[in-house]
Design an enzyme around this catalytic site. Sequence first.
Site, short mmCIF file in Angstrom:
data_model
loop_
_atom_site.label_atom_id
_atom_site.label_comp_id
_atom_site.label_asym_id
_atom_site.label_seq_id
_atom_site.Cartn_x
_atom_site.Cartn_y
_atom_site.Cartn_z
N GLY A 141 0.84 -1.20 0.00
CA GLY A 141 0.00 0.00 0.00
C GLY A 141 0.86 1.24 0.00
O GLY A 141 2.09 1.16 0.01
N GLN A 142 0.20 2.38 -0.04
CA GLN A 142 0.91 3.66 -0.07
C GLN A 142 0.51 4.49 1.12
O GLN A 142 -0.67 4.60 1.45
CB GLN A 142 0.59 4.43 -1.36
CG GLN A 142 1.43 5.68 -1.53
CD GLN A 142 1.17 6.35 -2.87
OE1 GLN A 142 0.14 6.11 -3.50
NE2 GLN A 142 2.10 7.19 -3.31
N GLY A 144 1.60 8.16 3.68
CA GLY A 144 1.94 9.56 3.53
C GLY A 144 3.40 9.79 3.21
O GLY A 144 3.76 10.81 2.61
N ASP A 259 -2.40 10.27 16.58
CA ASP A 259 -3.05 10.04 15.28
C ASP A 259 -3.73 8.67 15.28
O ASP A 259 -3.54 7.86 14.37
CB ASP A 259 -2.03 10.13 14.15
CG ASP A 259 -2.71 10.28 12.78
OD1 ASP A 259 -3.88 10.71 12.74
OD2 ASP A 259 -2.07 9.97 11.77
#
Length: 465
Positions: A141-142, A144, A259
Site C-alpha cells: 500500500g501507499q 503519507g 493520530d
Amino acid sequence: MNIQLMLHRHHRHHLHPPVVTLAPPPSTPSINTTTKADNRSGTFRTAIIIFVPMSLLLVLSTLAIAFFRLRKSEDVQKRLDSGGPSKMAWTTVVSKLFKFSRHGGLHHADEDASQSVDSLRFDFATIRVATNDFSNANKLGQGGFGWVYKGKLSNGQEIAVKRLGDCSTQGEVEFKNEIVLMSRLQHKNLVRLLGFCMEGKERLLIYEFVPNASLDRFIFDPIKRLLLNWETRYKIILGIARGLLYLHEDSQLRIIHHDLKGGNILLDSAMNPKIADFGMARLFVVDQSRGNTKRIVGTYGYMPPEYAKFGQFSVKTDVFSFGVLILEIVSGKKNGSSVNAGNIEHLLSYAWKKWREGKALSLIDQTLRSGSNSDKIRCIHIGLLCVQENVAKRPTMASIVLMLTSFSMSLPLPSKPGFLLESSTNSNLSFPGQFPSWTIRSNQSSHHPINISINEASITEPYPR
C-alpha cells in the site's frame, strides 16, 4: 663515760627520730588550654572555608549542565513546533541526553539508548534483496511518506518495509521519532519495529509483517465487515484500549500517539489489534499532564476540538480519538462521511442525537446479528464518554479498560460531545465527504483559535493503506 654517752644518744634516736623535711616536687609547666582551643577552632574554620565553596561550586555546575541540556532540548522542540526546519529531531535529544522513566522521572543521559537504536540498523542491500528490489508485486500500500512493501529476510522472517519517498525536513523528523520511540516500546497491542535503514537518501522502517492489513479496510467495507462479528470487534476495542493504557501509563516512556484511527490499527492473523504509526507521537515527562503546540498534525474526525482549534493536547487527546474509533467499530460508519441519508451529518452528532432520543440501538451495525445488545449499547456509552467536549470529564485509559472488563461497574451519563464537525451550515470547521490527513500551521498563540489552512498532503498515513 664515753660508752654511757653513746648509749644515751642511741636511746634518744629511737625515741625521737629526726624530722626529715621533704623538698617540694619540681614544678610542672602549666598547659595553655586557651591556645589549644584556638587551634581547634581555626582548623574547623579552615575546613568550612574550603568545603562550602567547593560544594556550592559542584551543585551550581550540575544545575548549569542540566539547565543547558533542558534548554537545548526545548529549543529543538520549539523549532519543530513552529514548523521551522531543524537538522536534529527532538527524539535524538531524547535518546542521547535523557532517559524518561515512569517511576524515576527525568534522568541524565541514557548511554544505552543510542546503542539500542544502532543495533536495529539494517543495510540497504539486505532490504533490497528481501523485497525483490522493491518490486510492484510486493507493494502492500501507499502511505503519507511513500510505499510499503512486503519482504522476507534470509532467515525466512516476513517483514513490512516503509520506504520514505521525498525525504523532507518533516519526514526526517517523523522518521527519527518513530525509530526512537518504537525501539523502547514492547507490547502485544503495538506493532513491533524490527529495524531501520539510513543510507544516502534512503530512509526505511522495517516492521513485523501483520497479515490482515488495517482495521478500516474491514469495518468500512460492506463485504469484509461480515468477517468481524461482535466478539471480534469487542476484542479489537479492548486490545486498542490496553495498548493505549501501556503508552500512557505502563511503559518506561509516556507517549501520546496523536493520530489514532482505523488506518493505524493493524490486525494480525488472529484479528488481534496492533497500534501502528508513531511518527506523530509526543513524548511526555512523567509528571506532565498537558502541552501546547502551533503545529497541528493528525486526521480530522479523530482529533478533539481543543487540539484542532487551540493546539492543546494531553492523554485525553488519544481518549477522544479512541471514542471515535469505538463508535465507528460498533456502527460500521466512518466519522468522516455522512451517516444520515439525505443530510450532511457526521457520526458524533448522529450518535449523540440517537442517544438522547433513546434510540441507540439504531446506531449498531445491522450486520451484527450475534452478541448482546446491552454490551453494544455499553460500548456506545463508553465511546460517548470519551468524546465529551469537556476534557476533564473524559475518562482515563485505565478507567476505560476497567469499564470494558467490569460490566458491574456503573457508568456516568455522557455530556455533549466535542462537535468539531457538525454540518456544512452549522460549523466553520466542517468538511464534506471523507477527511484526509492534513497538517495545519499557525503562528498564532495557542491561547487563540488557529486559522485552519490546508498546506500539504498527508503525513500521517499508516502502512498498509
